[in-house]
Design a protein around this motif. Sequence first.
Motif, PDB file in Angstrom:
ATOM      1  N   UNK A  71       0.872  -1.182   0.000  1.00  0.00           N
ATOM      2  CA  UNK A  71       0.000   0.000   0.000  1.00  0.00           C
ATOM      3  C   UNK A  71       0.908   1.231   0.000  1.00  0.00           C
ATOM      4  N   UNK A  72       1.512   1.488  -1.171  1.00  0.00           N
ATOM      5  CA  UNK A  72       2.575   2.485  -1.253  1.00  0.00           C
ATOM      6  C   UNK A  72       2.090   3.912  -0.965  1.00  0.00           C
ATOM      7  N   UNK A  73       0.907   4.249  -1.460  1.00  0.00           N
ATOM      8  CA  UNK A  73       0.429   5.623  -1.281  1.00  0.00           C
ATOM      9  C   UNK A  73       0.166   5.915   0.193  1.00  0.00           C
ATOM     10  N   UNK A  74      -0.512   5.010   0.884  1.00  0.00           N
ATOM     11  CA  UNK A  74      -0.774   5.207   2.305  1.00  0.00           C
ATOM     12  C   UNK A  74       0.529   5.156   3.108  1.00  0.00           C
ATOM     13  N   UNK A  75       1.441   4.296   2.677  1.00  0.00           N
ATOM     14  CA  UNK A  75       2.737   4.207   3.344  1.00  0.00           C
ATOM     15  C   UNK A  75       3.492   5.523   3.243  1.00  0.00           C
ATOM     16  N   UNK A  76       3.465   6.121   2.059  1.00  0.00           N
ATOM     17  CA  UNK A  76       4.174   7.370   1.825  1.00  0.00           C
ATOM     18  C   UNK A  76       3.686   8.472   2.756  1.00  0.00           C
ATOM     19  N   UNK A  77       2.388   8.548   2.961  1.00  0.00           N
ATOM     20  CA  UNK A  77       1.834   9.585   3.839  1.00  0.00           C
ATOM     21  C   UNK A  77       2.365   9.431   5.263  1.00  0.00           C
ATOM     22  N   UNK A  78       2.430   8.197   5.747  1.00  0.00           N
ATOM     23  CA  UNK A  78       2.930   7.967   7.109  1.00  0.00           C
ATOM     24  C   UNK A  78       4.424   8.253   7.211  1.00  0.00           C
ATOM     25  N   UNK A  79       5.173   7.825   6.209  1.00  0.00           N
ATOM     26  CA  UNK A  79       6.623   8.022   6.234  1.00  0.00           C
ATOM     27  C   UNK A  79       6.995   9.497   6.134  1.00  0.00           C
ATOM     28  N   UNK A  80       6.270  10.241   5.317  1.00  0.00           N
ATOM     29  CA  UNK A  80       6.539  11.674   5.210  1.00  0.00           C
ATOM     30  C   UNK A  80       6.271  12.372   6.540  1.00  0.00           C
TER      31      UNK A  80
END
Length: 297
Positions: A71-80
Motif C-alpha cells: 500500500x505504497x500511497x498510504x505508506x508514503x503519507x505515514x513516512x513523510x
Amino acid sequence: MRVLVTSCLLIVLSVFSASAEATFTPDQADKYFRAQDWKNAAAAYDQLTQSETTNGRFWLRLGVSRLKFYDYKASLAALEHADQLGFYPDRTRFEIAIAHAGLKESDAAVDWLTKAVASGFDDAESLDMSEELATLRGVPAYDAIHHKLSNPCESDPQYHWLDFWVGKWEVRDPKGELQGHNDVVKLLNSCAIQENWSSVAHHDGKSLFYFDLGEKKWKQVWVTDDGNMKEKSLIEHYPDGGTRFQGVVHLKNGSTVLDRTTLTPLPDGRVRQVIEQSPDNGKNWGSWEGIYVKQRD
C-alpha cells in the motif's frame, strides 16, 4: 418491559461496538511488527499515531507495515509524517525511496535515496533486499549509489593508504640477498589487507590490517607459524605516502619490546620496509631492512 428490552439491546450494541474498536497498546503493535504480521501492525500503529501524533517511531513503523503489503500511497503519507518529525532520518528517507519506487516514481525514489545516504544511510544489505528498488537497476544515478554503498571502502581515501604495498613481492636485504616472498592482498571489498609472508627458511607469517573507525587509524595483527604475534597501530602517515606502525610486543620469555614497522614507497615502484625493536622503551633500537621488488608475472 419494552423500555427494559431496549436498554438491554443498547448495552449489547455498545459492547459489540467497543470490541470492534479494540485499543492497541504499543507492546501489542511491536509484537505484530516483530512477527511480520503487517496488516495487524498497520492497524495498531494507525490507531497509535492518532493518539500520539508526534511519536515518530509509530509513524515510521506504520509506513513500513503498509509498505510490506504494497500500500505504497498510504505508506508514503505515514513516512513523510515521520520525516517531518525528524525521526531516524536516514532509515525514514530510505523507506520513502522504496515507496516512490513502488509507485513507479523513479526520479523521486533516487532523490530520496540520495537524501538517505546524505543523512548517514549505509545499509547495503537492506538496499539489495528491496524488491522495489531493484527495479531501478540500470538507472545511472541509482547504480552509482548502489556501487558506493556496496563498496564503501573503495570510495574512502583513508582505505587507500597502504595501496602502494599491495602486490606480489620478492623481499631482499640491502645487499640484495633474497629473504623471502610476500603476497599482500586486499580483502572484503578493500576494507582490509592481508599480508602473506614466507621466508627462504620456510617460516610463514600473516598479518591482517584493518581500519579502526573509532580511532580513525589502521591497525595490524601479525601471527607467525611459531606462535609469535604482534599487534600494532598506525602512528605516522607521511607526506610521501609512507606509514609507521608501532606497538608493544610480548615475548615468550615474558619480557616486552617496543616494536615498529616503517613502510616507504620508493620512486621506482619498490617499497622499503624497516622493522625495529627496542628493549628499553626507545633508547636503543635493533633493526632489519627489506627492499620489496615486484615479482614478474
